[in-house]
Design a protein around this motif. Structure first.
Motif, mmCIF file in Angstrom:
data_model
loop_
_atom_site.group_PDB
_atom_site.id
_atom_site.type_symbol
_atom_site.label_atom_id
_atom_site.label_comp_id
_atom_site.label_asym_id
_atom_site.label_seq_id
_atom_site.Cartn_x
_atom_site.Cartn_y
_atom_site.Cartn_z
ATOM 1 N N GLU A 11 1.146 -0.949 0.018
ATOM 2 C CA GLU A 11 -0.068 0.098 -0.183
ATOM 3 C C GLU A 11 0.573 1.238 -0.123
ATOM 4 N N ILE A 12 0.632 2.379 -0.601
ATOM 5 C CA ILE A 12 1.097 3.607 -0.431
ATOM 6 C C ILE A 12 0.190 4.434 0.133
ATOM 7 N N ILE A 13 1.129 5.306 1.179
ATOM 8 C CA ILE A 13 0.143 5.898 2.100
ATOM 9 C C ILE A 13 0.930 7.136 1.830
ATOM 10 N N ASP A 14 1.533 8.087 1.130
ATOM 11 C CA ASP A 14 1.963 8.500 0.428
ATOM 12 C C ASP A 14 3.244 8.935 -0.453
ATOM 13 N N GLU A 15 3.979 10.037 -0.561
ATOM 14 C CA GLU A 15 4.888 9.516 -1.130
ATOM 15 C C GLU A 15 6.272 9.015 -0.943
ATOM 16 N N ASN A 16 6.455 9.510 0.374
ATOM 17 C CA ASN A 16 7.424 9.250 1.473
ATOM 18 C C ASN A 16 7.197 8.236 2.220
ATOM 19 N N LEU A 34 13.036 6.290 -2.212
ATOM 20 C CA LEU A 34 13.325 5.957 -3.894
ATOM 21 C C LEU A 34 11.952 6.928 -4.761
ATOM 22 N N GLU A 35 12.782 6.695 -5.554
ATOM 23 C CA GLU A 35 11.127 6.712 -7.279
ATOM 24 C C GLU A 35 9.845 6.227 -7.277
ATOM 25 N N ALA A 50 13.004 1.838 2.324
ATOM 26 C CA ALA A 50 13.933 0.881 1.832
ATOM 27 C C ALA A 50 14.693 2.340 0.958
ATOM 28 N N LEU A 51 15.843 1.164 0.699
ATOM 29 C CA LEU A 51 16.958 1.263 -0.142
ATOM 30 C C LEU A 51 16.971 1.263 -1.753
ATOM 31 N N GLN A 52 16.876 0.602 -2.287
ATOM 32 C CA GLN A 52 16.721 -0.026 -2.637
ATOM 33 C C GLN A 52 15.651 -0.574 -4.060
#
Length: 77
Positions: A11-16, A34-35, A50-52
């Motif tokens: 799930e994506i909560i927000d951009e970070n 990350l982008e 999250a590093l990579q």
């Protein structure tokens, strides 16, 4: 000893920030480094960051190795 593990974004909560899952455990993690993280992506997680991004096939190989080692030692995966 430091350990970075592959986890899948659920799930994506927000951009970070996102929710990631490993072995049924869900955890809120930072994706600020990350982008373009999407639901379904696998990332390498270390101390909550999250590093990579990682290839799904490579992530599955690593998770299978962890599970194999855990079952050999009697530890939960």
């Amino acid at each position: 000893m430091c350990l970075a593990i592959p986890v899948q974004i659920k799930e994506i909560i927000d951009e970070n920030t996102a929710v990631a899952e490993i072995s049924g455990l869900k955890k809120t993690i930072s994706t600020a480094l990350l982008e373009d993280v999407k639901v379904g992506d696998y990332v390498i997680l270390h101390v909550g960051y999250a590093l990579q991004k990682i290839d799904p096939e490579e992530a599955q190989k690593t998770l299978a190795l962890f599970a194999s080692e855990a079952s050999a030692t009697g530890e939960p995966a």
